[in-house]
Design a protein around this motif. Structure first.
Motif, PDB file in Angstrom:
ATOM      1  N   LEU A   1       0.840  -1.108  -0.035  1.00 21.91           N
ATOM      2  CA  LEU A   1      -0.081   0.001   0.123  1.00 21.91           C
ATOM      3  C   LEU A   1       0.921   1.395  -0.040  1.00 21.91           C
ATOM      4  O   LEU A   1       0.563   2.242  -0.690  1.00 21.91           O
ATOM      5  CB  LEU A   1      -1.056  -0.069   1.342  1.00 21.91           C
ATOM      6  N   CYS A   2       1.989   1.304   0.756  1.00 20.47           N
ATOM      7  CA  CYS A   2       2.928   2.385   0.801  1.00 20.47           C
ATOM      8  C   CYS A   2       3.430   2.810  -0.619  1.00 20.47           C
ATOM      9  O   CYS A   2       3.741   3.803  -0.714  1.00 20.47           O
ATOM     10  CB  CYS A   2       4.082   1.974   1.858  1.00 20.47           C
ATOM     11  N   MET A   3       3.645   1.833  -1.247  1.00 17.55           N
ATOM     12  CA  MET A   3       4.490   1.938  -2.506  1.00 17.55           C
ATOM     13  C   MET A   3       3.411   2.588  -3.764  1.00 17.55           C
ATOM     14  O   MET A   3       3.917   3.119  -4.729  1.00 17.55           O
ATOM     15  CB  MET A   3       5.085   0.855  -3.260  1.00 17.55           C
ATOM     16  N   GLU A   4       2.196   2.389  -3.416  1.00 18.28           N
ATOM     17  CA  GLU A   4       1.072   2.779  -4.291  1.00 18.28           C
ATOM     18  C   GLU A   4       0.595   4.334  -3.918  1.00 18.28           C
ATOM     19  O   GLU A   4      -0.155   4.692  -4.833  1.00 18.28           O
ATOM     20  CB  GLU A   4       0.026   1.757  -4.194  1.00 18.28           C
ATOM     21  N   THR A   5       0.896   4.793  -3.189  1.00 15.05           N
ATOM     22  CA  THR A   5       0.299   6.220  -2.715  1.00 15.05           C
ATOM     23  C   THR A   5       1.135   7.241  -3.414  1.00 15.05           C
ATOM     24  O   THR A   5       2.463   7.097  -3.692  1.00 15.05           O
ATOM     25  CB  THR A   5       0.404   6.393  -1.144  1.00 15.05           C
ATOM     26  N   PRO A   6       0.580   8.254  -3.537  1.00 13.00           N
ATOM     27  CA  PRO A   6       1.345   9.493  -4.300  1.00 13.00           C
ATOM     28  C   PRO A   6       2.334  10.058  -3.417  1.00 13.00           C
ATOM     29  O   PRO A   6       3.319  10.515  -3.880  1.00 13.00           O
ATOM     30  CB  PRO A   6       0.224  10.514  -4.412  1.00 13.00           C
ATOM     31  N   ARG A   7       2.200   9.926  -2.121  1.00 11.63           N
ATOM     32  CA  ARG A   7       3.005  10.415  -1.115  1.00 11.63           C
ATOM     33  C   ARG A   7       4.248   9.662  -1.114  1.00 11.63           C
ATOM     34  O   ARG A   7       5.290   9.926  -1.080  1.00 11.63           O
ATOM     35  CB  ARG A   7       2.580  10.341   0.252  1.00 11.63           C
ATOM     36  N   ALA A   8       4.283   8.328  -1.384  1.00 12.43           N
ATOM     37  CA  ALA A   8       5.261   7.748  -1.368  1.00 12.43           C
ATOM     38  C   ALA A   8       6.151   7.860  -2.651  1.00 12.43           C
ATOM     39  O   ALA A   8       7.505   7.821  -2.674  1.00 12.43           O
ATOM     40  CB  ALA A   8       5.027   5.986  -1.331  1.00 12.43           C
ATOM     41  N   ARG A   9       5.564   7.926  -3.767  1.00 16.19           N
ATOM     42  CA  ARG A   9       6.097   8.371  -5.017  1.00 16.19           C
ATOM     43  C   ARG A   9       7.048   9.571  -4.963  1.00 16.19           C
ATOM     44  O   ARG A   9       7.898   9.878  -5.315  1.00 16.19           O
ATOM     45  CB  ARG A   9       5.122   8.456  -6.238  1.00 16.19           C
ATOM     46  N   GLN A  10       6.291  10.671  -4.167  1.00 15.62           N
ATOM     47  CA  GLN A  10       6.757  11.986  -3.980  1.00 15.62           C
ATOM     48  C   GLN A  10       8.313  12.022  -3.141  1.00 15.62           C
ATOM     49  O   GLN A  10       9.260  12.430  -3.278  1.00 15.62           O
ATOM     50  CB  GLN A  10       5.918  12.800  -3.259  1.00 15.62           C
ATOM     51  N   LEU A  11       7.912  10.850  -2.280  1.00 14.01           N
ATOM     52  CA  LEU A  11       9.127  10.998  -1.267  1.00 14.01           C
ATOM     53  C   LEU A  11      10.355  10.098  -2.035  1.00 14.01           C
ATOM     54  O   LEU A  11      11.568  10.261  -1.557  1.00 14.01           O
ATOM     55  CB  LEU A  11       8.883  10.020  -0.123  1.00 14.01           C
ATOM     56  N   SER A  12      10.042   9.469  -3.071  1.00 13.53           N
ATOM     57  CA  SER A  12      11.218   8.633  -3.810  1.00 13.53           C
ATOM     58  C   SER A  12      11.852   9.507  -4.916  1.00 13.53           C
ATOM     59  O   SER A  12      13.003   9.223  -5.423  1.00 13.53           O
ATOM     60  CB  SER A  12      10.726   7.598  -4.525  1.00 13.53           C
ATOM     61  N   SER A  13      11.365  10.798  -4.922  1.00 18.36           N
ATOM     62  CA  SER A  13      12.237  11.851  -5.891  1.00 18.36           C
ATOM     63  C   SER A  13      12.599  13.125  -4.987  1.00 18.36           C
ATOM     64  O   SER A  13      11.775  13.386  -4.088  1.00 18.36           O
ATOM     65  CB  SER A  13      11.265  12.188  -7.143  1.00 18.36           C
ATOM     66  N   PHE A  14      13.573  13.880  -5.572  1.00 16.15           N
ATOM     67  CA  PHE A  14      14.013  14.677  -4.910  1.00 16.15           C
ATOM     68  C   PHE A  14      14.704  15.762  -5.999  1.00 16.15           C
ATOM     69  O   PHE A  14      14.963  15.527  -7.047  1.00 16.15           O
ATOM     70  CB  PHE A  14      15.294  14.507  -3.791  1.00 16.15           C
ATOM     71  N   MET A  15      15.054  16.960  -5.370  1.00 17.17           N
ATOM     72  CA  MET A  15      15.244  18.160  -6.321  1.00 17.17           C
ATOM     73  C   MET A  15      16.653  18.598  -5.746  1.00 17.17           C
ATOM     74  O   MET A  15      17.063  18.274  -4.742  1.00 17.17           O
ATOM     75  CB  MET A  15      14.560  19.486  -6.349  1.00 17.17           C
ATOM     76  N   VAL A  16      17.794  18.953  -6.783  1.00 16.20           N
ATOM     77  CA  VAL A  16      19.203  19.216  -6.350  1.00 16.20           C
ATOM     78  C   VAL A  16      18.678  20.713  -6.397  1.00 16.20           C
ATOM     79  O   VAL A  16      18.392  21.266  -7.427  1.00 16.20           O
ATOM     80  CB  VAL A  16      19.978  18.783  -7.090  1.00 16.20           C
ATOM     81  N   GLU A  17      19.043  21.592  -5.320  1.00 16.14           N
ATOM     82  CA  GLU A  17      18.964  22.968  -5.583  1.00 16.14           C
ATOM     83  C   GLU A  17      20.124  23.694  -5.287  1.00 16.14           C
ATOM     84  O   GLU A  17      21.241  23.153  -4.681  1.00 16.14           O
ATOM     85  CB  GLU A  17      17.818  23.518  -4.448  1.00 16.14           C
TER      86      GLU A  17
ATOM     87  N   PRO B   1      15.557  25.171  -7.775  1.00 15.99           N
ATOM     88  CA  PRO B   1      16.035  23.665  -8.218  1.00 15.99           C
ATOM     89  C   PRO B   1      16.466  23.592  -9.606  1.00 15.99           C
ATOM     90  O   PRO B   1      16.073  24.450 -10.612  1.00 15.99           O
ATOM     91  CB  PRO B   1      14.466  23.214  -8.363  1.00 15.99           C
ATOM     92  N   VAL B   2      17.554  22.821  -9.775  1.00 17.11           N
ATOM     93  CA  VAL B   2      18.282  22.732 -10.921  1.00 17.11           C
ATOM     94  C   VAL B   2      18.211  21.465 -11.747  1.00 17.11           C
ATOM     95  O   VAL B   2      18.253  21.356 -12.881  1.00 17.11           O
ATOM     96  CB  VAL B   2      19.886  23.290 -10.750  1.00 17.11           C
ATOM     97  N   VAL B   3      17.904  20.257 -10.771  1.00 17.88           N
ATOM     98  CA  VAL B   3      18.082  19.259 -11.404  1.00 17.88           C
ATOM     99  C   VAL B   3      16.840  18.192 -10.630  1.00 17.88           C
ATOM    100  O   VAL B   3      16.745  18.162  -9.245  1.00 17.88           O
ATOM    101  CB  VAL B   3      19.270  18.393 -11.537  1.00 17.88           C
ATOM    102  N   GLU B   4      15.953  17.364 -11.348  1.00 22.62           N
ATOM    103  CA  GLU B   4      15.183  16.711 -10.489  1.00 22.62           C
ATOM    104  C   GLU B   4      15.503  15.278 -10.750  1.00 22.62           C
ATOM    105  O   GLU B   4      15.963  14.836 -11.951  1.00 22.62           O
ATOM    106  CB  GLU B   4      13.620  16.982 -11.321  1.00 22.62           C
ATOM    107  N   CYS B   5      15.655  14.626  -9.553  1.00 20.66           N
ATOM    108  CA  CYS B   5      16.084  13.147  -9.411  1.00 20.66           C
ATOM    109  C   CYS B   5      15.335  12.224  -8.822  1.00 20.66           C
ATOM    110  O   CYS B   5      14.090  12.451  -8.093  1.00 20.66           O
ATOM    111  CB  CYS B   5      17.342  13.107  -8.813  1.00 20.66           C
ATOM    112  N   GLU B   6      15.397  10.936  -8.913  1.00 22.51           N
ATOM    113  CA  GLU B   6      14.394   9.843  -8.437  1.00 22.51           C
ATOM    114  C   GLU B   6      15.439   8.805  -7.821  1.00 22.51           C
ATOM    115  O   GLU B   6      16.513   8.507  -8.438  1.00 22.51           O
ATOM    116  CB  GLU B   6      13.677   9.032  -9.746  1.00 22.51           C
ATOM    117  N   SER B   7      15.116   8.499  -6.835  1.00 25.14           N
ATOM    118  CA  SER B   7      15.863   7.700  -5.816  1.00 25.14           C
ATOM    119  C   SER B   7      15.603   6.104  -6.246  1.00 25.14           C
ATOM    120  O   SER B   7      14.484   5.888  -6.539  1.00 25.14           O
ATOM    121  CB  SER B   7      15.808   7.899  -4.562  1.00 25.14           C
TER     122      SER B   7
END
Length: 122
Positions: free
Chosen positions: A29-45, A116-122
């Motif tokens: 359930l955790c992997m399917e939520t939009p919040r979980a997907r948001q936490l797996s990506s990050f911005m380099v600022e 923000p300069v680069v969008e990344c996914e973990s």
């Protein structure tokens, strides 16, 4: 199995799911939520330099070089972008390991602090 007090037989589980089953279900359930997907990506600022150093119009500098491209795997502390300030070249580094998804700036763009300069996914 003999329990303290002389009770024998199979232990009675509480009327809730067993921890192992709950863990598997919760993970799914955790992997399917939009919040979980948001936490797996990050911005380099771009970094915040200092409150005591005034910047002209809040401008940090100009993008001198973009060191990554979409699809590149980066590690924590890898140089992602180089910003040319009026005094020095500033290396912007990745805060975590991941894969570059999107580059948000081009060479020659003027950037401010915390941009923000680069969008990344973990």
């Amino acid at each position: 199995v003999t329990w303290p007090g002389g009770r024998r037989g199979r232990p009675m589980w509480p009327r809730v799911a067993r921890p192992a089953l709950l863990l598997g279900r919760a993970r799914h359930l955790c992997m399917e939520t939009p919040r979980a997907r948001q936490l797996s990506s990050f911005m380099v600022e771009t970094p915040h330099i200092s409150d005591s150093v005034p910047l002209a119009d809040g401008l940090l500098g100009t993008i001198e070089e973009v060191c990554v491209s979409p699809g590149d795997k980066i590690k924590e502390h890898d140089v992602v972008v180089i910003v040319d300030t009026h005094k020095a070249a500033l290396e912007v580094r990745s805060p975590a390991d991941g894969t570059v998804v999107n580059i948000l700036v081009n060479v020659g763009d003027e950037v401010n602090e915390k941009t923000p300069v680069v969008e990344c996914e973990s």
